[in-house]
Design an enzyme around this catalytic site. Structure first.
Site, PDB file in Angstrom:
ATOM      1  N   GLU B  41      -6.589   6.769  -3.369  1.00 39.69           N
ATOM      2  CA  GLU B  41      -7.122   7.984  -4.009  1.00 39.69           C
ATOM      3  C   GLU B  41      -6.177   8.543  -5.087  1.00 39.69           C
ATOM      4  O   GLU B  41      -6.608   9.325  -5.924  1.00 39.69           O
ATOM      5  CB  GLU B  41      -7.459   9.037  -2.956  1.00 39.69           C
ATOM      6  CG  GLU B  41      -8.631   8.629  -2.049  1.00 39.69           C
ATOM      7  CD  GLU B  41      -9.894   8.264  -2.836  1.00 39.69           C
ATOM      8  OE1 GLU B  41     -10.315   9.065  -3.688  1.00 39.69           O
ATOM      9  OE2 GLU B  41     -10.453   7.169  -2.603  1.00 39.69           O
ATOM     10  N   HIS B  43      -4.739   6.556  -7.379  1.00 40.68           N
ATOM     11  CA  HIS B  43      -5.276   5.869  -8.558  1.00 40.68           C
ATOM     12  C   HIS B  43      -6.625   6.469  -8.957  1.00 40.68           C
ATOM     13  O   HIS B  43      -6.922   6.634 -10.148  1.00 40.68           O
ATOM     14  CB  HIS B  43      -5.461   4.380  -8.266  1.00 40.68           C
ATOM     15  CG  HIS B  43      -4.212   3.658  -7.880  1.00 40.68           C
ATOM     16  ND1 HIS B  43      -3.951   3.268  -6.589  1.00 40.68           N
ATOM     17  CD2 HIS B  43      -3.145   3.261  -8.612  1.00 40.68           C
ATOM     18  CE1 HIS B  43      -2.781   2.642  -6.534  1.00 40.68           C
ATOM     19  NE2 HIS B  43      -2.263   2.636  -7.748  1.00 40.68           N
ATOM     20  N   GLY B 153       0.875   8.337 -12.581  1.00 39.56           N
ATOM     21  CA  GLY B 153       1.052   9.273 -11.473  1.00 39.56           C
ATOM     22  C   GLY B 153       2.474   9.801 -11.426  1.00 39.56           C
ATOM     23  O   GLY B 153       3.430   9.078 -11.712  1.00 39.56           O
ATOM     24  N   LYS B 155       4.045  10.435  -8.792  1.00 40.49           N
ATOM     25  CA  LYS B 155       4.835   9.921  -7.676  1.00 40.49           C
ATOM     26  C   LYS B 155       5.990   9.091  -8.216  1.00 40.49           C
ATOM     27  O   LYS B 155       7.108   9.166  -7.721  1.00 40.49           O
ATOM     28  CB  LYS B 155       4.000   9.098  -6.701  1.00 40.49           C
ATOM     29  CG  LYS B 155       4.857   8.733  -5.468  1.00 40.49           C
ATOM     30  CD  LYS B 155       4.058   8.277  -4.296  1.00 40.49           C
ATOM     31  CE  LYS B 155       3.603   6.865  -4.482  1.00 40.49           C
ATOM     32  NZ  LYS B 155       4.756   5.903  -4.481  1.00 40.49           N
ATOM     33  N   ASP B 156       5.705   8.305  -9.267  1.00 42.36           N
ATOM     34  CA  ASP B 156       6.779   7.612  -9.974  1.00 42.36           C
ATOM     35  C   ASP B 156       7.198   8.501 -11.139  1.00 42.36           C
ATOM     36  O   ASP B 156       6.951   8.182 -12.301  1.00 42.36           O
ATOM     37  CB  ASP B 156       6.292   6.258 -10.479  1.00 42.36           C
ATOM     38  CG  ASP B 156       5.931   5.328  -9.327  1.00 42.36           C
ATOM     39  OD1 ASP B 156       6.852   4.863  -8.651  1.00 42.36           O
ATOM     40  OD2 ASP B 156       4.735   5.094  -9.106  1.00 42.36           O
ATOM     41  N   GLN B 159       9.352   6.851 -13.690  1.00 39.99           N
ATOM     42  CA  GLN B 159       8.571   5.921 -14.503  1.00 39.99           C
ATOM     43  C   GLN B 159       7.833   6.668 -15.608  1.00 39.99           C
ATOM     44  O   GLN B 159       7.838   6.239 -16.777  1.00 39.99           O
ATOM     45  CB  GLN B 159       7.578   5.175 -13.616  1.00 39.99           C
ATOM     46  CG  GLN B 159       6.619   4.278 -14.373  1.00 39.99           C
ATOM     47  CD  GLN B 159       5.704   3.518 -13.431  1.00 39.99           C
ATOM     48  OE1 GLN B 159       6.073   2.477 -12.898  1.00 39.99           O
ATOM     49  NE2 GLN B 159       4.522   4.032 -13.196  1.00 39.99           N
ATOM     50  N   SER B 192       0.431   2.270  -2.288  1.00 41.96           N
ATOM     51  CA  SER B 192      -0.067   0.971  -1.837  1.00 41.96           C
ATOM     52  C   SER B 192       0.857   0.388  -0.780  1.00 41.96           C
ATOM     53  O   SER B 192       0.438  -0.379   0.077  1.00 41.96           O
ATOM     54  CB  SER B 192      -0.180   0.014  -3.018  1.00 41.96           C
ATOM     55  OG  SER B 192      -0.959   0.598  -4.036  1.00 41.96           O
TER      56      SER B 192
END
Lengths: 301, 301
Positions: B41, B43, B153, B155-156, B159, B192
């Protein structure tokens, strides 16, 4: 002809030109000729080719600091904006992009594009970091202009090979078009750096093209000279010129730039062969090369 | 929804879609959501945002070998193509790009895009070369898709900051849109890699979001905790969980990623503050973070 000093303005211009063309249901091709200015007939030949191939021709003029080493000629690199703009006008350029260093690098760039392997030999060995600067600025220019085609002179044969490798590896949506070296009537390859040469050095510099072209005619006439013999002959010819100090003379396959074995007979080589050299005349470093190809073989990078 | 496994086919599709739109005198926006698949979810939230913002939505699914270290989980990284395509269909994706490793890297790439500085801390310190792999593949995807917007996202968070730096430095013609972390109802950030966790590890993993959110609520409620105190509290909370082995806990400014001084009172920090951690549960390395911002401050990368 339009002159742009800001990225934003150039992009806006290109967007409007592309919208205009799209309204006529056309998808105009854009040709980019990236240069460091102080333009000569070598650059003019790139602009002519770009003019033939594309609806929109963009010339960029930018002396890129990050491709110069700390002891190289960034500060004294020759500049002549008025003459450059006149040549661009004469060649029918649509847009000249003339950014300042601050415009291209508002902060020191944290990001570099690096090509390994190809950049370690020839000019890469004597100019560490040079090609990282070249690929990074060409990447930036390709993103700004988004050209269909980009034109590079074969005098910097290694540069053309490095950029073609970058474009292939990173899936840039552009065709890299290598264009032949343009020479003075006495054979000396055109270069913005020729302006540094004294009359005596300019005379001495003829040894480069003379010895390269002697080798090329011999091979093309069917002489069975090996790579090792050719290297020796070239080195001796250049060393016989007291003004000349060799940086390198190398014989490599093109565009992969892996060395040709000394025992290889040049006329029988399976791939195109680049014979490349860099030689100093006083403080001026000149490069020149020839590419030996089989009859009918097409050059690609 | 179209599925493409070849670069050439995807580019042809995008060209035709853009020509169609141009005939109607429109200039369609394209949104790219680059992923490694095994979609969840998190992604889905990126795809929803892309669907809102753009006429064409492209989802790429590619487990990129060059961003994994030799002892990392490239081979066992979870894959489920059918489930991914069903989720993409549900979210109204127009085109899914699902290339093979050979399609993306027909030869080992000689070219890398490298961001210095930002990539040396946090995950960059424990995963050397990781971000070079990320920036290189994202550069390739941006060249292939030529999106108007690309979604990442938070979360990274590192990145997203690294990619935004690359886009800025290299003048990529794209907007980078950071999107919030999506969490399970018990607070654990979607990943993931959560599929690797045993039931016991999954339970233990709650310590990450619980301790981060405790810190965030405290700071938002006006507690005068310093960066040093926060680091100590987080470290102790995680160390109290026997399953957890800390890789790093760091408090840095965002998006520059320079360390926040230990004496800084977090609620008074001048810039957004990223509190980020990476913790191993067995062989599974999870990351999580919160970004502390002043009221009304907007997050940008």
């Amino acid at each position: 002809m339009k002159v742009f000093r800001e990225i934003r303005e150039l992009k806006e211009y290109l967007k409007i030109e592309r919208i205009k063309a799209a309204k006529d249901r056309k998808f105009p091709k854009t040709g980019l000729v990236p240069t460091m200015g102080f333009l000569h007939e070598g650059h003019a030949s790139l602009l002519q080719r770009a003019r033939q191939d594309n609806e929109i021709v963009v010339l960029s003029i930018f002396v890129n600091p990050i491709q110069f080493g700390p002891n190289e000629d960034f500060d004294r690199y020759p500049r002549d904006e008025d003459k450059d703009l006149a040549l661009a006008e004469r060649e029918g350029v649509d847009a000249v992009f003339l950014p300042s260093v601050e415009e291209m690098y508002p902060h020191p760039t944290a990001t570099k594009i690096k090509v390994e392997g190809l950049t370690e030999r020839l000019c890469g060995a004597s100019r560490p970091g040079h090609f990282d600067g070249v690929t990074t600025v060409v990447g930036k220019l390709l993103h700004i202009v988004q050209p269909t085609n980009a034109y590079f002179g074969q005098k910097d044969a290694q540069q053309a090979a490095v950029i073609a490798q970058m474009v292939q590896d990173l899936n840039f949506d552009v065709e890299i078009i290598p264009c032949p070296i343009i020479r003075e009537s006495d054979g000396v390859a055109l270069s913005s750096r020729n302006v540094y040469l004294s009359a005596e050095q300019r005379e001495a510099a003829k040894v480069l093209s003379r010895s390269l072209q002697k080798l090329q005619s011999g091979v093309e006439a069917g002489e069975s000279i090996t790579a090792g013999e050719a290297l020796k002959a070239l080195t001796e010819a250049i060393q016989a010129e007291p003004q000349a100090v060799i940086d390198y003379v190398e014989i490599v396959h093109y565009p992969r730039l892996n060395p040709v074995e000394e025992s290889t007979i040049l006329k029988d080589a399976e791939e195109p062969v680049l014979v490349a050299l860099a030689v100093k005349f006083g403080t001026t470093r000149l490069i020149d090369n020839v590419i030996l190809m089989k009859k009918g073989e097409a050059l690609h990078v």
